[in-house]
Design an enzyme around this catalytic site. Structure first.
Site, PDB file in Angstrom:
ATOM      1  N   LYS A  49      -3.237  72.516  15.345  1.00 43.94           N
ATOM      2  CA  LYS A  49      -2.630  73.391  14.323  1.00 43.94           C
ATOM      3  C   LYS A  49      -1.477  72.666  13.627  1.00 43.94           C
ATOM      4  O   LYS A  49      -1.317  72.766  12.409  1.00 43.94           O
ATOM      5  CB  LYS A  49      -2.120  74.694  14.961  1.00 43.94           C
ATOM      6  CG  LYS A  49      -3.246  75.665  15.260  1.00 43.94           C
ATOM      7  CD  LYS A  49      -2.803  76.920  15.983  1.00 43.94           C
ATOM      8  CE  LYS A  49      -4.047  77.658  16.481  1.00 43.94           C
ATOM      9  NZ  LYS A  49      -3.773  78.767  17.368  1.00 43.94           N
ATOM     10  N   LYS A  74      -1.922  72.056   9.658  1.00 47.50           N
ATOM     11  CA  LYS A  74      -1.070  72.870   8.759  1.00 47.50           C
ATOM     12  C   LYS A  74       0.174  72.106   8.308  1.00 47.50           C
ATOM     13  O   LYS A  74       1.065  72.700   7.699  1.00 47.50           O
ATOM     14  CB  LYS A  74      -0.691  74.191   9.459  1.00 47.50           C
ATOM     15  CG  LYS A  74      -1.913  75.016   9.901  1.00 47.50           C
ATOM     16  CD  LYS A  74      -1.561  76.422  10.349  1.00 47.50           C
ATOM     17  CE  LYS A  74      -2.750  77.079  11.060  1.00 47.50           C
ATOM     18  NZ  LYS A  74      -2.618  78.526  11.191  1.00 47.50           N
ATOM     19  N   LYS A  79     -11.458 108.992   5.395  1.00 45.08           N
ATOM     20  CA  LYS A  79     -11.725 108.716   6.804  1.00 45.08           C
ATOM     21  C   LYS A  79     -13.235 108.558   7.022  1.00 45.08           C
ATOM     22  O   LYS A  79     -14.027 109.392   6.560  1.00 45.08           O
ATOM     23  CB  LYS A  79     -11.199 109.882   7.652  1.00 45.08           C
ATOM     24  CG  LYS A  79     -11.322 109.639   9.129  1.00 45.08           C
ATOM     25  CD  LYS A  79     -10.860 110.842   9.932  1.00 45.08           C
ATOM     26  CE  LYS A  79     -11.213 110.643  11.379  1.00 45.08           C
ATOM     27  NZ  LYS A  79     -11.263 111.889  12.120  1.00 45.08           N
ATOM     28  N   ASP A 114      -6.447  87.163  11.243  1.00 43.10           N
ATOM     29  CA  ASP A 114      -7.244  86.141  10.554  1.00 43.10           C
ATOM     30  C   ASP A 114      -8.260  86.767   9.603  1.00 43.10           C
ATOM     31  O   ASP A 114      -8.662  86.149   8.631  1.00 43.10           O
ATOM     32  CB  ASP A 114      -7.981  85.276  11.586  1.00 43.10           C
ATOM     33  CG  ASP A 114      -7.002  84.361  12.324  1.00 43.10           C
ATOM     34  OD1 ASP A 114      -6.006  83.946  11.707  1.00 43.10           O
ATOM     35  OD2 ASP A 114      -7.231  84.083  13.527  1.00 43.10           O
ATOM     36  N   ASN A 165      -3.021  93.409  16.199  1.00 40.81           N
ATOM     37  CA  ASN A 165      -2.977  92.634  17.445  1.00 40.81           C
ATOM     38  C   ASN A 165      -1.779  93.070  18.267  1.00 40.81           C
ATOM     39  O   ASN A 165      -1.007  93.952  17.856  1.00 40.81           O
ATOM     40  CB  ASN A 165      -2.953  91.134  17.132  1.00 40.81           C
ATOM     41  CG  ASN A 165      -1.771  90.779  16.255  1.00 40.81           C
ATOM     42  OD1 ASN A 165      -0.631  90.917  16.665  1.00 40.81           O
ATOM     43  ND2 ASN A 165      -2.049  90.356  15.025  1.00 40.81           N
ATOM     44  N   PHE A 174       3.864  78.787  15.161  1.00 40.03           N
ATOM     45  CA  PHE A 174       3.627  79.180  16.542  1.00 40.03           C
ATOM     46  C   PHE A 174       2.136  79.030  16.817  1.00 40.03           C
ATOM     47  O   PHE A 174       1.318  79.124  15.892  1.00 40.03           O
ATOM     48  CB  PHE A 174       4.051  80.638  16.772  1.00 40.03           C
ATOM     49  CG  PHE A 174       5.502  80.766  17.159  1.00 40.03           C
ATOM     50  CD1 PHE A 174       6.500  80.448  16.256  1.00 40.03           C
ATOM     51  CD2 PHE A 174       5.858  81.186  18.440  1.00 40.03           C
ATOM     52  CE1 PHE A 174       7.842  80.552  16.611  1.00 40.03           C
ATOM     53  CE2 PHE A 174       7.194  81.290  18.809  1.00 40.03           C
ATOM     54  CZ  PHE A 174       8.185  80.977  17.896  1.00 40.03           C
TER      55      PHE A 174
HETATM   56  N1  CTP Z   1      -0.845  81.967  10.592  1.00 40.68           N
HETATM   57  C1  CTP Z   1      -0.677  82.276   9.262  1.00 40.68           C
HETATM   58  N2  CTP Z   1      -1.674  82.894   8.574  1.00 40.68           N
HETATM   59  C2  CTP Z   1      -2.843  83.197   9.180  1.00 40.68           C
HETATM   60  C3  CTP Z   1      -3.024  82.886  10.543  1.00 40.68           C
HETATM   61  C4  CTP Z   1      -2.005  82.280  11.223  1.00 40.68           C
HETATM   62  O1  CTP Z   1       0.384  81.990   8.706  1.00 40.68           O
HETATM   63  N3  CTP Z   1      -3.794  83.788   8.490  1.00 40.68           N
HETATM   64  C5  CTP Z   1       0.232  81.273  11.310  1.00 40.68           C
HETATM   65  C6  CTP Z   1       0.898  82.073  12.407  1.00 40.68           C
HETATM   66  O2  CTP Z   1       2.026  82.770  11.917  1.00 40.68           O
HETATM   67  C7  CTP Z   1       1.310  80.996  13.408  1.00 40.68           C
HETATM   68  C8  CTP Z   1       0.240  79.922  13.225  1.00 40.68           C
HETATM   69  O3  CTP Z   1      -0.344  80.146  11.936  1.00 40.68           O
HETATM   70  O4  CTP Z   1       2.549  80.412  13.101  1.00 40.68           O
HETATM   71  C9  CTP Z   1      -0.848  79.899  14.260  1.00 40.68           C
HETATM   72  O5  CTP Z   1      -1.388  81.180  14.412  1.00 40.68           O
HETATM   73  P1  CTP Z   1      -2.480  81.473  15.544  1.00 40.68           P
HETATM   74  O6  CTP Z   1      -2.863  82.917  15.447  1.00 40.68           O
HETATM   75  O7  CTP Z   1      -2.009  80.931  16.838  1.00 40.68           O
HETATM   76  O8  CTP Z   1      -3.675  80.535  15.118  1.00 40.68           O
HETATM   77  P2  CTP Z   1      -4.674  80.506  13.916  1.00 40.68           P
HETATM   78  O9  CTP Z   1      -4.238  79.453  12.958  1.00 40.68           O
HETATM   79  O10 CTP Z   1      -4.878  81.866  13.357  1.00 40.68           O
HETATM   80  O11 CTP Z   1      -5.980  79.982  14.616  1.00 40.68           O
HETATM   81  P3  CTP Z   1      -6.836  80.677  15.818  1.00 40.68           P
HETATM   82  O12 CTP Z   1      -6.723  82.176  15.601  1.00 40.68           O
HETATM   83  O13 CTP Z   1      -8.209  80.159  15.598  1.00 40.68           O
HETATM   84  O14 CTP Z   1      -6.226  80.218  17.108  1.00 40.68           O
END
Ligand code: CTP
Length: 395
Positions: free
Chosen positions: A335, A339, A285, A275, A206, A321
């Site tokens: 969130k 969490k 490859k 995710d 990302n 975050f």
């Molecule tokens: N986070 C994490 N592990 C994951 C996904 C997210 O620890 N597999 C943590 C990130 O570091 C951040 C928070 O969860 O502090 C929110 O991450 P974000 O990407 O905004 O949201 P998601 O929980 O992944 O949900 P979505 O992608 O559906 O918005």
């Protein structure tokens, strides 16, 4: 450094050439810098260099025309910090034994300001018991001695004795001049993206650059915390003074976070974790084939949610975050609840002046009790300090 008065003392070692960059860093950050040099330092670099960079007269001679009669007394008493870098073995010995035979050594003896001494010399000299004893004396008197780096020295030998880089001396100065309100606290920060391999040359990732997480780690270290930074791949240098753990995948981040979680008072998860990851990562490859192919993805562990579960057994302040492009407040609040967080820092990553890659950020801080606070547009360093200020109230 705005409004800070810094004295930089340069003594006669080859690393004197590095002082120019350091003076520039301090001046750029708003400090008023005055430079004092020994006669031997002038053999390596001309005072004119420092006069041009600092905008102030350089003093080297107690009785010369460049100094007013009392500057050997006033400099060290009016300043916030005196930095001796490079500090030669000879100058360190003079400091330890109260010898004042030129402008710089006399100014040091009369100084009431805090002192940062940065030894730089051949490694045999540095390891000589005479030098070690003298440095110990300086430390016992409350002076800060910065460990020299190791590596190739100008005398073509290897070992300890390298003057730390200008950025590291600058950062050590920031630490010395900052309130130590996080002293004794252990903080774990995650930053940057994770990368999930598809095959040996491709991956899913990302746009996170790690800037916000690195700013948090740096600010916490400045304020006295013991900081561990777990980071995905970024182009940033690990901040000075933090324990750095580099990872690539979400699974490696999970493992490293849990290896380092024990004993932490605060965990801040600024990383943008993938995710999903490819179900299988090909060993070779993947060659070009049909017009379309499908990539089978499986869910990664939600590290923050796992930490939230653990909080019941081993309490800590947990900050997450939320990177959103719509319904910022609702999504971030969800969130926080799901969490089990104490605070969530929500940012709208669709803005150009906030979120991924920007040097500035604008955030909403959402607390467990439902309060919401909105920051103005600030630099990421300022946002980091704001987040730490608010975490302090939760401790
Ligand atoms: N986070 C994490 N592990 C994951 C996904 C997210 O620890 N597999 C943590 C990130 O570091 C951040 C928070 O969860 O502090 C929110 O991450 P974000 O990407 O905004 O949201 P998601 O929980 O992944 O949900 P979505 O992608 O559906 O918005």
């Amino acid at each position: 450094m705005k409004g800070k008065n810094i004295i930089i003392g340069i003594t006669g070692g080859i690393a004197a050439y590095k002082a120019a960059e350091r003076v520039r860093l301090f001046v750029k950050d708003g400090a008023n810098v005055r430079v004092g040099m020994t006669e031997n330092a002038i053999r390596f670099v001309a005072p004119l260099t420092f006069e041009a960079l600092s905008g102030n007269r350089v003093i080297r001679d107690m009785f010369g025309s460049e100094g007013a009669s009392m500057e050997h007394i006033t400099w060290g008493q009016e300043s916030d910090l005196v930095i001796i870098a490079p500090a030669t073995a000879n100058f360190i010995a003079k400091m330890a034994h109260g010898i004042a035979d030129d402008f710089l050594s006399t100014m040091v003896l009369a100084a009431t300001a805090r002192m940062l001494v940065c030894p730089s010399m051949n490694s045999r000299m540095y390891e000589n018991p005479a030098v070690k004893d003298n440095l110990r004396i300086l430390e016992q008197r409350g002076m800060n001695v910065m460990e020299p780096g190791e590596g190739e020295l100008a005398c073509h030998t290897e070992g300890p004795g390298r003057l730390p880089e200008p950025e590291d001396i600058f950062e050590q100065t920031r630490i010395l001049l900052s309130p130590q309100d996080f002293s004794g606290l252990r903080i774990l920060v995650t930053a940057g993206p994770t990368v999930e391999p598809i095959d040996p040359v491709r991956y899913i990732s990302n746009r996170s650059t790690g800037k916000m997480g690195y700013a948090l780690a740096r600010a916490a270290r400045r304020r006295g915390a013991l900081v561990t930074l777990v980071s995905g791949p970024t182009t940033l240098l690990p901040p000075y003074g933090v324990i750095f753990r580099g990872i690539r995948t979400a699974e490696e981040m999970r493992q490293t976070v849990f290896d380092n979680r024990q004993g932490c008072d605060i965990v801040i998860k600024a990383a943008a974790v993938s995710d999903y990851r490819p179900k299988e990562s090909a060993h070779k490859k993947i060659k070009k084939g049909p017009a379309s192919i499908l990539l089978d993805l499986v869910k990664n562990p939600d590290i923050l949610a796992l930490l939230g579960d653990m909080k019941k057994k081993s309490p800590c302040i947990l900050v997450g975050f939320a990177a959103e492009t719509e319904d910022l407040l609702d999504n971030a609040t969800e969130k926080l609840r799901a969490k089990n967080l104490d605070m969530v820092v929500a940012n709208d990553v669709s803005r150009d002046d906030a979120g991924f890659g920007a040097d500035t950020n604008i955030v909403k801080l959402i607390y467990e009790d439902g309060r919401v606070e909105e920051s103005p547009l600030m630099t990421k360093d300022e946002v980091a300090d704001l987040i730490l200020d608010r975490i302090k109230t939760l401790l």
